[in-house]
Design an enzyme around this catalytic site. Structure first.
Site, PDB file in Angstrom:
ATOM      1  N   GLY A 288      -3.627   5.036  13.108  1.00  0.00           N
ATOM      2  CA  GLY A 288      -5.052   4.823  13.122  1.00  0.00           C
ATOM      3  C   GLY A 288      -5.436   6.065  15.077  1.00  0.00           C
ATOM      4  O   GLY A 288      -5.893   7.377  14.644  1.00  0.00           O
TER       5      GLY A 288
ATOM      6  N   LEU B  92      17.518  -4.119  -3.676  1.00  0.00           N
ATOM      7  CA  LEU B  92      16.704  -4.451  -2.594  1.00  0.00           C
ATOM      8  C   LEU B  92      15.836  -5.347  -2.299  1.00  0.00           C
ATOM      9  O   LEU B  92      14.479  -5.481  -3.135  1.00  0.00           O
ATOM     10  CB  LEU B  92      16.032  -2.724  -1.944  1.00  0.00           C
ATOM     11  CG  LEU B  92      15.412  -2.459  -0.443  1.00  0.00           C
ATOM     12  CD1 LEU B  92      16.485  -2.747   0.739  1.00  0.00           C
ATOM     13  CD2 LEU B  92      14.282  -1.577  -0.397  1.00  0.00           C
TER      14      LEU B  92
ATOM     15  N   HIS C  58      -3.570   4.813   7.725  1.00  0.00           N
ATOM     16  CA  HIS C  58      -3.284   3.322   7.043  1.00  0.00           C
ATOM     17  C   HIS C  58      -2.976   3.760   5.255  1.00  0.00           C
ATOM     18  O   HIS C  58      -1.921   3.587   4.982  1.00  0.00           O
ATOM     19  CB  HIS C  58      -4.293   2.184   6.760  1.00  0.00           C
ATOM     20  CG  HIS C  58      -4.988   1.561   8.649  1.00  0.00           C
ATOM     21  ND1 HIS C  58      -3.941   1.436   8.660  1.00  0.00           N
ATOM     22  CD2 HIS C  58      -6.160   1.278   8.610  1.00  0.00           C
ATOM     23  CE1 HIS C  58      -4.877   1.481  10.126  1.00  0.00           C
ATOM     24  NE2 HIS C  58      -5.509   1.022   9.710  1.00  0.00           N
TER      25      HIS C  58
ATOM     26  N   SER D 128       5.272  -7.076  20.085  1.00  0.00           N
ATOM     27  CA  SER D 128       3.903  -7.529  19.034  1.00  0.00           C
ATOM     28  C   SER D 128       3.706  -8.938  18.640  1.00  0.00           C
ATOM     29  O   SER D 128       3.089  -8.695  17.229  1.00  0.00           O
ATOM     30  CB  SER D 128       3.541  -6.141  19.026  1.00  0.00           C
ATOM     31  OG  SER D 128       3.197  -5.352  19.104  1.00  0.00           O
TER      32      SER D 128
ATOM     33  N   ASP E  67       3.840   1.548  13.150  1.00  0.00           N
ATOM     34  CA  ASP E  67       2.414   1.682  14.164  1.00  0.00           C
ATOM     35  C   ASP E  67       2.002   3.326  14.341  1.00  0.00           C
ATOM     36  O   ASP E  67       3.274   3.975  13.807  1.00  0.00           O
ATOM     37  CB  ASP E  67       2.967   1.720  15.326  1.00  0.00           C
ATOM     38  CG  ASP E  67       2.051   1.454  16.761  1.00  0.00           C
ATOM     39  OD1 ASP E  67       0.800   1.206  16.423  1.00  0.00           O
ATOM     40  OD2 ASP E  67       1.972   0.532  17.702  1.00  0.00           O
ATOM     41  N   GLY E  68       1.256   3.217  14.710  1.00  0.00           N
ATOM     42  CA  GLY E  68       0.637   4.692  15.293  1.00  0.00           C
ATOM     43  C   GLY E  68      -0.659   5.358  13.790  1.00  0.00           C
ATOM     44  O   GLY E  68      -0.750   6.897  14.045  1.00  0.00           O
TER      45      GLY E  68
HETATM   46  C1  V07 Z   1      -0.369  -1.760   4.598  1.00  0.00           C
HETATM   47  C2  V07 Z   1      -0.033   0.810   4.336  1.00  0.00           C
HETATM   48  C3  V07 Z   1       1.482   1.364   6.123  1.00  0.00           C
HETATM   49  C4  V07 Z   1       1.262   1.318   7.521  1.00  0.00           C
HETATM   50  C5  V07 Z   1       0.886   0.236   8.079  1.00  0.00           C
HETATM   51  C6  V07 Z   1      -0.398  -0.379   8.082  1.00  0.00           C
HETATM   52  C7  V07 Z   1      -1.390   0.156   6.606  1.00  0.00           C
HETATM   53  C8  V07 Z   1       2.034  -1.276   1.962  1.00  0.00           C
HETATM   54  C9  V07 Z   1       1.098  -2.474   1.221  1.00  0.00           C
HETATM   55  C10 V07 Z   1       2.021  -3.828   0.984  1.00  0.00           C
HETATM   56  C11 V07 Z   1       1.936  -5.093   1.293  1.00  0.00           C
HETATM   57  C12 V07 Z   1       2.034  -5.958   0.183  1.00  0.00           C
HETATM   58  C13 V07 Z   1       2.449  -5.668  -1.111  1.00  0.00           C
HETATM   59  C14 V07 Z   1       2.800  -4.075  -1.454  1.00  0.00           C
HETATM   60  C15 V07 Z   1       2.159  -3.202  -0.238  1.00  0.00           C
HETATM   61  C16 V07 Z   1       0.451  -2.829   2.336  1.00  0.00           C
HETATM   62  C17 V07 Z   1      -1.115  -3.685   4.203  1.00  0.00           C
HETATM   63  C18 V07 Z   1      -1.095  -2.366   4.894  1.00  0.00           C
HETATM   64  C19 V07 Z   1      -2.599  -4.778   4.922  1.00  0.00           C
HETATM   65  F1  V07 Z   1       2.922  -6.453  -2.038  1.00  0.00           F
HETATM   66  N1  V07 Z   1       1.015  -0.468   2.965  1.00  0.00           N
HETATM   67  N2  V07 Z   1       0.082  -1.581   3.451  1.00  0.00           N
HETATM   68  N3  V07 Z   1      -0.421  -4.653   3.111  1.00  0.00           N
HETATM   69  N4  V07 Z   1      -0.567  -0.633   5.417  1.00  0.00           N
END
Ligand code: V07
Length: 255
Positions: free
Chosen positions: A38, A146, A52, A211, A35-36
């Site tokens: 934004g 992992l 993000h 949440s 979180d955080g």
């Molecule tokens: C997202 C980055 C981390 C902060 C939180 C929200 C934004 C990695 C993925 C991801 C997801 C599936 C995958 C590989 C990478 C990701 C979303 C948002 C929607 F197979 N970071 N990240 N997916 N954030």
């Protein structure tokens, strides 16, 4: 081995000093609410999506450290069922992150023997997102290191209502009787049926709520919170969380 006391004066969560983690008692399953992002961006006068993107780099760092430490499962709350309510441009950007992440990082995940999994209703993700994630899942399905478990379009109440529906259908069909329903059966209908329950939940950015994340599965987990925004989170704080987890366990006489 002597226990090093971390430097804590007014800096509880910012110490960079190395901690004496007990490598025989690394939590099996760590879950994180990232979180955080934004607020991190707003503080810098940047658009939310910049937070993000930075947050995604932190995911890579934490995955590296978790895999080095021998964590078995790392579950990351990447996108909740509520997140669709955000502005369209932000949702579109978020849906590109898995593609971005895997384009640059899948070779290293494979190298590290990481297995990618997801929980959540991934059928509702845009095609390009779903394809990239499915490819990563299939290319890492034989890996034994992992388990990197992304919660994508995940909501815990939805997950549990679904479990109830599946069980009710089996009862209706006469495949199951009400008396057969117990905690283990219920768990087996959740997305996490194949995973051990989380030992430790980390949430960044000062919020101390669940949440709608893993409500059932976190029943016995330790909770660890920090005011640090996710893009400022790092390996040292991750180790701090594990170190605090180990000391809580020690105090209960568990290990
Ligand atoms: C997202 C980055 C981390 C902060 C939180 C929200 C934004 C990695 C993925 C991801 C997801 C599936 C995958 C590989 C990478 C990701 C979303 C948002 C929607 F197979 N970071 N990240 N997916 N954030």
């Amino acid at each position: 081995m002597p226990i090093k006391i971390p430097f804590t004066k007014n800096k509880k969560h910012t110490t960079q000093q190395s901690l004496s983690l007990d490598h025989d008692h690394i939590p099996n399953h760590v879950a994180i609410i990232m979180d955080g992002n934004g607020r991190w961006a707003k503080k810098r006068g940047l658009p939310r999506i910049a937070g993000h993107k930075e947050g995604m780099s932190v995911v890579k760092k934490i995955v590296r450290r978790a895999s080095d430490l021998g964590v078995h499962v790392l579950t990351l709350y990447a996108f909740s069922t509520e997140n669709w309510k955000r502005p369209k441009n932000e949702v579109d950007f978020l849906m590109k992150l898995p593609v971005d992440f895997l384009t640059t990082y899948l070779p290293e995940l494979i190298e590290r023997n990481v297995q990618v999994q997801t929980i959540g209703d991934t059928g509702l993700l845009p095609e390009h997102t779903r394809k990239a994630v499915e490819e990563a899942i299939s290319r890492t399905s034989e890996n034994s290191g992992l388990i990197l478990n992304f919660a994508l379009n995940y909501g815990s109440r939805f997950e549990m209502v679904n479990a109830v529906k599946q069980i009710a259908t089996q009862v209706e069909k006469g495949e199951l009787s009400t008396g057969d329903i117990d905690e283990q059966l219920f768990s087996s209908h959740l997305y996490t049926s194949e995973l051990l329950e989380p030992d430790l939940l980390i949430r960044t950015s000062g919020e101390q709520r669940l949440s709608n994340f893993l409500l059932w599965q976190l029943a016995y987990a330790e909770f660890w919170f920090t005011d640090v925004f996710w893009p400022d989170f790092d390996e040292h704080l991750f180790e701090q969380a594990l170190y605090d987890y180990q000391n809580r366990k020690r105090r209960y006489g568990g290990i």
